[in-house]
Write a protein that holds these residues in place. Structure first.
Motif, PDB file in Angstrom:
ATOM      1  N   GLU A   6       0.834  -1.201   0.000  1.00  0.00           N
ATOM      2  CA  GLU A   6       0.000   0.000   0.000  1.00  0.00           C
ATOM      3  C   GLU A   6       0.874   1.258   0.000  1.00  0.00           C
ATOM      4  O   GLU A   6       0.527   2.265  -0.636  1.00  0.00           O
ATOM      5  CB  GLU A   6      -0.921  -0.006   1.224  1.00  0.00           C
ATOM      6  CG  GLU A   6      -2.021  -1.053   1.162  1.00  0.00           C
ATOM      7  CD  GLU A   6      -2.942  -0.847  -0.026  1.00  0.00           C
ATOM      8  OE1 GLU A   6      -3.532   0.247  -0.158  1.00  0.00           O
ATOM      9  OE2 GLU A   6      -3.053  -1.772  -0.850  1.00  0.00           O
ATOM     10  N   SER A  23      -1.016  -2.812  -7.331  1.00  0.00           N
ATOM     11  CA  SER A  23      -1.270  -1.365  -7.370  1.00  0.00           C
ATOM     12  C   SER A  23      -2.194  -0.982  -8.521  1.00  0.00           C
ATOM     13  O   SER A  23      -3.069  -0.121  -8.366  1.00  0.00           O
ATOM     14  CB  SER A  23       0.059  -0.614  -7.491  1.00  0.00           C
ATOM     15  OG  SER A  23       0.896  -0.873  -6.389  1.00  0.00           O
ATOM     16  N   SER A  60       1.924   1.841  -3.428  1.00  0.00           N
ATOM     17  CA  SER A  60       0.779   2.206  -4.275  1.00  0.00           C
ATOM     18  C   SER A  60       0.311   3.638  -4.052  1.00  0.00           C
ATOM     19  O   SER A  60      -0.165   4.288  -4.994  1.00  0.00           O
ATOM     20  CB  SER A  60      -0.389   1.253  -4.003  1.00  0.00           C
ATOM     21  OG  SER A  60      -0.010  -0.096  -4.196  1.00  0.00           O
ATOM     22  N   ASN A  61       0.451   4.144  -2.812  1.00  0.00           N
ATOM     23  CA  ASN A  61      -0.228   5.386  -2.462  1.00  0.00           C
ATOM     24  C   ASN A  61       0.683   6.577  -2.172  1.00  0.00           C
ATOM     25  O   ASN A  61       0.236   7.721  -2.299  1.00  0.00           O
ATOM     26  CB  ASN A  61      -1.097   5.155  -1.201  1.00  0.00           C
ATOM     27  CG  ASN A  61      -2.063   4.020  -1.383  1.00  0.00           C
ATOM     28  OD1 ASN A  61      -2.591   3.803  -2.465  1.00  0.00           O
ATOM     29  ND2 ASN A  61      -2.314   3.267  -0.307  1.00  0.00           N
ATOM     30  N   ASP A  62       1.928   6.339  -1.806  1.00  0.00           N
ATOM     31  CA  ASP A  62       2.746   7.421  -1.272  1.00  0.00           C
ATOM     32  C   ASP A  62       3.769   7.981  -2.251  1.00  0.00           C
ATOM     33  O   ASP A  62       4.570   8.855  -1.885  1.00  0.00           O
ATOM     34  CB  ASP A  62       3.464   6.950   0.000  1.00  0.00           C
ATOM     35  CG  ASP A  62       2.485   6.567   1.106  1.00  0.00           C
ATOM     36  OD1 ASP A  62       1.334   7.048   1.056  1.00  0.00           O
ATOM     37  OD2 ASP A  62       2.858   5.783   1.997  1.00  0.00           O
ATOM     38  N   SER A  94      -5.844   0.973  -7.922  1.00  0.00           N
ATOM     39  CA  SER A  94      -5.600   2.401  -8.097  1.00  0.00           C
ATOM     40  C   SER A  94      -6.891   3.203  -7.925  1.00  0.00           C
ATOM     41  O   SER A  94      -7.870   3.016  -8.659  1.00  0.00           O
ATOM     42  CB  SER A  94      -5.013   2.654  -9.493  1.00  0.00           C
ATOM     43  OG  SER A  94      -4.995   4.032  -9.780  1.00  0.00           O
ATOM     44  N   THR A  95      -6.907   4.126  -6.959  1.00  0.00           N
ATOM     45  CA  THR A  95      -8.084   4.969  -6.762  1.00  0.00           C
ATOM     46  C   THR A  95      -8.269   5.937  -7.922  1.00  0.00           C
ATOM     47  O   THR A  95      -9.396   6.348  -8.211  1.00  0.00           O
ATOM     48  CB  THR A  95      -7.973   5.750  -5.444  1.00  0.00           C
ATOM     49  OG1 THR A  95      -6.733   6.479  -5.428  1.00  0.00           O
ATOM     50  CG2 THR A  95      -8.025   4.815  -4.253  1.00  0.00           C
TER      51      THR A  95
END
Length: 556
Positions: free
Chosen positions: A62, A443, A65-67, A447-448
């Motif tokens: 995560e 990821s 994937s996010n940072d 993915s948002t």
């Protein structure tokens, strides 16, 4: 002889110097990749790979994937620069447009499965795939339905027998899913039964398949030897006598894990050779009925042999490559499918409303069909069953990433500008030869930016009535299946993904219409999903794969 003795120390010294430079250069020489943001190394031997391969690596996934951006740089083993990539345009170039410039790492696969589809490159791989593509056609999947139905009916009887004999509703469903997946690949893939699906039946082949991945993790320092094993593997392929010596070395090496790994490989190879020889003998038989069983066989092995016989001489596969396909199909199709099925059953316990809706759909289809055996078109056309499978494979792909290595200097375009460490942005990246690329399946699927704010929630309904966000279609994700990277894409996409999908749907349709699944009292918090080559469940602190669920027969 004296000259050889005098030269040997210098040759050894030169070899050690070359090895030292190969390891040290990653820490000494600068790289254009250094400007890409990413996490720092925690170990000079493992870099960040220990964070990525740890059984509790989900938070690190995560974090990747996010940072950061959709391309992340971090040090791999021995400081080798590694990119975690999930930018859609970049993925398209890595696995489709420029796939010849990004090879998978196949050394370990050569040692374990032989020259099968997962362990060959370039023209060699394309020749194999050309022959094997027809084997996995929709027409052949239709012909497999009766074979699959027979296997799942045996699964149903086996589970019911266990429930009656044990006087307990607690069942390790992972064990049953693993055995069923192996029998499905055995019957549907090779026309061979590995497991009668009755309780407590010993099976050396099934044990070898189950032990393979855990045993690799216990090889210790020998795992690092695989990083430099390509020349040895190629020499063994060229000279079988040297291959026998290599095999003998691992038999005698003073390491229990290495010896156990060799025993596993022996069981897999010997069984695969026996199956191949049985089929080949049937084709050469003077008995018309025996020969016809292969010529008209529904299993993929029979189809593969027929395709091989009818192919041009230049395209035919030698026996060693056909045998390697057996081992390859077994590994590619057993734990991935069984663990995905186990994940779905666990989720159906956590979301009982989804379980009831899925059960209602299957039972209604059976009623309309007038039979418990659903035909191929009816089964694959069930929208909610399809949505449950797709959503699980999106949110919880069994394999979180796959490796590629740049075989030459390339330029990687990006769909979204990437912010660099110095504050600048770029829409292209220079990729030096030898760069390790990790295709971030996890990821991409979560993915948002593509799937929306609820991307990390399990919602099968998102697949119904055209509810997918427009961003998903606009991104042109290069996966072969449903805008997902779960089965990869391009020329190395999972060739058996239709086979796997059919397996999952046949098994689930039977299970939800025959049993009700729930969490065993007190074990909800104890069930842990472990990050591994293929994600698997266990209970508490145990590393033993297991998923105990309460199973209640619906009809007595």
């Amino acid at each position: 002889m004296s000259l050889l003795v005098s030269v040997a120390p210098w040759a050894l010294l030169g070899l050690l110097a070359l090895l030292f430079w190969k390891l040290a250069r990653n820490f000494i020489l600068p790289s254009p990749l250094d400007k890409i943001p990413g996490p720092a190394s925690h170990s000079w031997t493992d870099g960040c790979m220990a964070d990525l391969t740890h059984r509790e690596a989900w938070p690190f996934l995560e974090h990747l994937s996010n940072d950061y951006g959709q391309v992340v740089q971090f040090p791999g083993r021995f400081g080798k620069r590694t990119l975690w990539v999930f930018d859609p345009k970049a993925l398209h170039h890595v696995i489709v447009k420029d796939q010849a410039s990004y090879d998978p790492l196949v050394t370990g696969r050569k040692l374990s499965t032989g020259p099968g589809l997962l362990a060959t490159l370039g023209d060699h791989h394309r020749r194999q795939r050309k022959l094997l593509n027809p084997v996995f056609s929709i027409a052949h999947m239709r012909r497999l339905m009766p074979v699959f139905s027979d296997v799942v009916n045996r699964l149903q009887r086996g589970m019911q027998a266990q429930l009656k004999a044990s006087h307990s509703n607690e069942v390790d469903v992972l064990n049953w899913m693993g055995r069923t997946a192996l029998e499905l690949i055995g019957q549907g893939g090779f026309g061979h039964s590995f497991d009668a699906l009755v309780e407590n039946t010993p099976n050396a082949y099934a044990d070898a398949v189950k032990d393979f991945v855990p045993s690799i993790s216990q090889l210790g320092v020998f795992r690092y030897m695989l990083l430099f094993a390509d020349p040895v593997v190629d020499l063994c392929a060229a000279w079988p006598a040297l291959g026998a010596c290599f095999s003998a070395f691992f038999r005698r090496v003073p390491h229990a894990g290495a010896r156990h790994m060799k025993n596993i490989l022996d069981v897999l190879n010997d069984t695969s050779v026996a199956i191949y020889e049985e089929k080949r003998a049937a084709l050469a038989s003077d008995d018309a009925e025996t020969k016809m069983r292969v010529l008209e066989g529904r299993d993929l092995m029979s189809v593969m042999l027929r395709e091989n016989m009818s192919a041009d001489a230049a395209d035919r596969l030698p026996a060693v490559e056909i045998i390697a396909q057996l081992i390859t199909f077994t590994f590619a199709g057993t734990d991935t499918t069984s663990n995905a099925l186990a994940r779905i059953l666990h989720l159906l316990c956590l979301y009982p409303d989804v379980q009831e809706k899925l059960r209602a759909e299957v039972l209604e289809a059976r009623a309309q069909n007038g039979s418990a055996e659903l035909d191929y078109d009816t089964l694959v056309g069930l929208p909610y069953l399809d949505a449950v499978c797709r959503e699980t494979l999106r949110l919880y792909p069994p394999v979180a990433f796959v490796n590629r290595e740049a075989t030459q200097d390339t330029v990687l375009p990006l769909s979204t500008p990437l912010a660099l460490r110095d504050g600048r942005t770029t829409d292209t990246l220079h990729i030096p030869k030898g760069t390790n690329i990790l295709v971030g399946i996890w990821s991409s699927n979560r993915s948002t930016a593509l799937w929306g704010a609820d991307a990390r929630e399990w919602k099968p309904a998102r697949w119904l009535d055209g509810k997918l966000p427009e961003a998903v279609a606009d991104a042109h994700i290069p996966g072969v299946y449903s805008n997902l990277m779960t089965f990869i894409g391009g020329g190395r996409a999972c060739i058996g993904f239709k086979f796997s999908q059919l397996e999952m749907k046949v098994v689930l349709a039977m299970l939800v219409s025959s049993f009700r699944f729930s969490l065993c009292e007190g074990k909800n918090g104890e069930i842990v999903w472990n990050r591994a080559g293929i994600a698997y469940p266990s209970v508490g602190n145990s590393r033993r794969p297991s998923l105990p669920l309460c199973v209640e027969p619906l009809n007595g």
